[in-house]
Design an enzyme around this catalytic site. Sequence first.
Site, short mmCIF file in Angstrom:
data_model
loop_
_atom_site.label_atom_id
_atom_site.label_comp_id
_atom_site.label_asym_id
_atom_site.label_seq_id
_atom_site.Cartn_x
_atom_site.Cartn_y
_atom_site.Cartn_z
N ASP A 42 43.21 11.96 -32.76
CA ASP A 42 43.40 13.41 -32.46
C ASP A 42 43.54 14.08 -34.00
O ASP A 42 44.10 13.60 -34.65
CB ASP A 42 44.46 13.75 -31.77
CG ASP A 42 44.30 15.34 -30.91
OD1 ASP A 42 43.89 15.03 -29.70
OD2 ASP A 42 44.55 16.36 -31.75
N ASP A 61 39.89 14.29 -37.79
CA ASP A 61 38.69 15.20 -37.46
C ASP A 61 37.60 14.54 -36.88
O ASP A 61 37.00 13.84 -37.18
CB ASP A 61 38.43 16.16 -38.62
CG ASP A 61 37.71 17.55 -38.17
OD1 ASP A 61 37.19 17.40 -37.03
OD2 ASP A 61 37.60 18.24 -38.78
N TYR A 154 29.96 27.28 -25.86
CA TYR A 154 30.89 26.23 -24.87
C TYR A 154 29.98 25.91 -23.78
O TYR A 154 29.61 24.63 -23.71
CB TYR A 154 32.12 26.87 -24.56
CG TYR A 154 32.85 25.91 -23.85
CD1 TYR A 154 33.63 24.89 -24.36
CD2 TYR A 154 32.94 25.79 -22.14
CE1 TYR A 154 34.47 24.01 -23.71
CE2 TYR A 154 33.78 24.93 -21.56
CZ TYR A 154 34.66 23.93 -22.42
OH TYR A 154 35.10 23.16 -21.62
N LYS A 158 28.14 21.92 -23.43
CA LYS A 158 28.35 21.09 -22.59
C LYS A 158 27.28 21.02 -21.80
O LYS A 158 27.23 19.49 -21.05
CB LYS A 158 29.54 21.88 -21.41
CG LYS A 158 30.96 22.21 -22.16
CD LYS A 158 31.64 20.57 -22.47
CE LYS A 158 32.97 20.63 -22.93
NZ LYS A 158 33.49 19.42 -23.45
N THR A 189 45.66 22.08 -18.24
CA THR A 189 45.94 21.49 -19.55
C THR A 189 45.98 22.50 -20.42
O THR A 189 46.05 23.72 -20.35
CB THR A 189 44.57 20.77 -20.17
OG1 THR A 189 43.79 21.67 -20.68
CG2 THR A 189 44.07 19.37 -19.11
N1 LIG Z 1 41.07 22.13 -19.35
C1 LIG Z 1 39.83 22.43 -18.61
O1 LIG Z 1 39.92 23.30 -17.59
C2 LIG Z 1 38.50 21.67 -18.97
C3 LIG Z 1 37.72 21.94 -17.89
C4 LIG Z 1 36.32 21.37 -18.27
C5 LIG Z 1 36.11 20.49 -19.31
N2 LIG Z 1 37.18 20.40 -20.35
C6 LIG Z 1 37.01 19.50 -21.35
O2 LIG Z 1 37.85 18.20 -21.48
C7 LIG Z 1 38.13 17.91 -22.76
C8 LIG Z 1 39.41 18.00 -23.12
O3 LIG Z 1 40.17 19.18 -22.88
P1 LIG Z 1 41.67 19.56 -22.37
O4 LIG Z 1 41.74 20.14 -21.29
O5 LIG Z 1 42.24 18.20 -22.39
O6 LIG Z 1 42.03 20.26 -23.82
P2 LIG Z 1 43.18 20.24 -24.73
O7 LIG Z 1 43.30 21.38 -25.50
O8 LIG Z 1 44.44 19.83 -23.99
O9 LIG Z 1 42.77 18.64 -25.66
C9 LIG Z 1 41.75 18.93 -26.46
C10 LIG Z 1 42.04 18.08 -27.71
O10 LIG Z 1 41.06 18.06 -28.72
C11 LIG Z 1 41.56 18.02 -30.00
N3 LIG Z 1 40.74 18.40 -30.88
C12 LIG Z 1 40.17 19.42 -31.20
N4 LIG Z 1 39.47 19.66 -32.21
C13 LIG Z 1 39.29 18.53 -32.61
C14 LIG Z 1 38.69 17.75 -33.66
N5 LIG Z 1 37.90 18.33 -34.44
N6 LIG Z 1 39.15 16.50 -33.94
C15 LIG Z 1 40.05 15.97 -33.26
N7 LIG Z 1 40.63 16.20 -32.30
C16 LIG Z 1 40.41 17.57 -31.95
C17 LIG Z 1 42.89 18.80 -29.85
O11 LIG Z 1 44.05 18.57 -30.81
C18 LIG Z 1 43.41 18.60 -28.44
O12 LIG Z 1 44.54 17.51 -28.53
C19 LIG Z 1 37.58 19.12 -23.66
O13 LIG Z 1 36.02 18.51 -23.93
C20 LIG Z 1 37.23 20.18 -22.85
O14 LIG Z 1 36.11 20.90 -23.14
C21 LIG Z 1 38.37 20.75 -20.17
#
Ligand SMILES: NC(=O)c1ccc[n+]([C@@H]2O[C@H](COP(=O)([O-])OP(=O)(O)OC[C@H]3O[C@@H](n4cnc5c(N)ncnc54)[C@H](O)[C@@H]3O)[C@@H](O)[C@H]2O)c1
Length: 247
Positions: A42, A61, A154, A158, A189
Amino acid sequence: MSRAALLEARGRVALIAGAGGGIGRATLELFEAAGARVVALDLDSAKLPAQSDAVLGIAGDAIDESAVRSAVECAVSRFGRIDFAVNAVGVAGGGVLCSTSLAEWRRVIDINLTSAFLLARECYRSLSRPGGSVVFIASTNARNGGSALSGAAYATAKAGIINLTRYLAREWAPEGLRVNSVMPGPVATPMLARFSLEQRAALVDSVPLKRLAQPAEVAAAIAFLCSQHAQSMSGACVNVSGGLVLD
Ligand SMILES: NC(=O)c1ccc[n+]([C@@H]2O[C@H](COP(=O)([O-])OP(=O)(O)OC[C@H]3O[C@@H](n4cnc5c(N)ncnc54)[C@H](O)[C@@H]3O)[C@@H](O)[C@H]2O)c1
């Protein structure tokens, strides 16, 4: 169904990018409970799990190729193999297209889509054959066009995840590697923290089941796709959207 029945992962190794986030952390916990050893990558070191014999946290990253390569090398040197690679990295954008700068477009595409490309490419040689499994996270924005709440980049990234999944499923199938994705609707989240209470209520209301998915539910779909129960699944995008998308 117990976690062990969902995924039997004793002796297996998972690399989870974005493991500090809501879905990534829930996935890490599920894989660990199923007996896997986990490498957690992360960007935010404060979100990394405590180190243990079974868990190695790496701050890095996911859109920096040397950082991803180094995480793969750490996984292989510490645990000897990679069985499951999960990309849970992501960031939402926002705003209408005409107010989206080129820098913001590239940032959102890179974090959501290029991270998946890099993770898959760097893991490829180290994935166990047969049986290695890769899972990406798409979004309902990929199927319904999205909106200015998360922005065009976004939704476009996706949609790219869904086709990268299909592309790799076909390219890697001859080697016994499977590639799938999950498609959540809104999930409870930190990613939703940017929304006001009213916006969150509207999001819940938009879901036919009238609830936000829990991170553990998305993690369960990811674990299923990696499990022995999904040996014939590749190129799939599993819908975890509460009925928000119906195809
Ligand atoms: N939460 C929602 O409603 C939702 C819905 C559909 C899809 N998603 C997808 O699910 C996945 C997880 O999202 P989440 O809801 O757990 O979000 P979150 O923000 O809780 O987690 C995202 C994580 O990615 C890490 N991150 C961001 N940029 C980074 C980078 N360049 N290198 C390494 N780590 C990095 C962040 O530090 C964070 O820990 C994402 O792809 C998101 O698009 C989420």
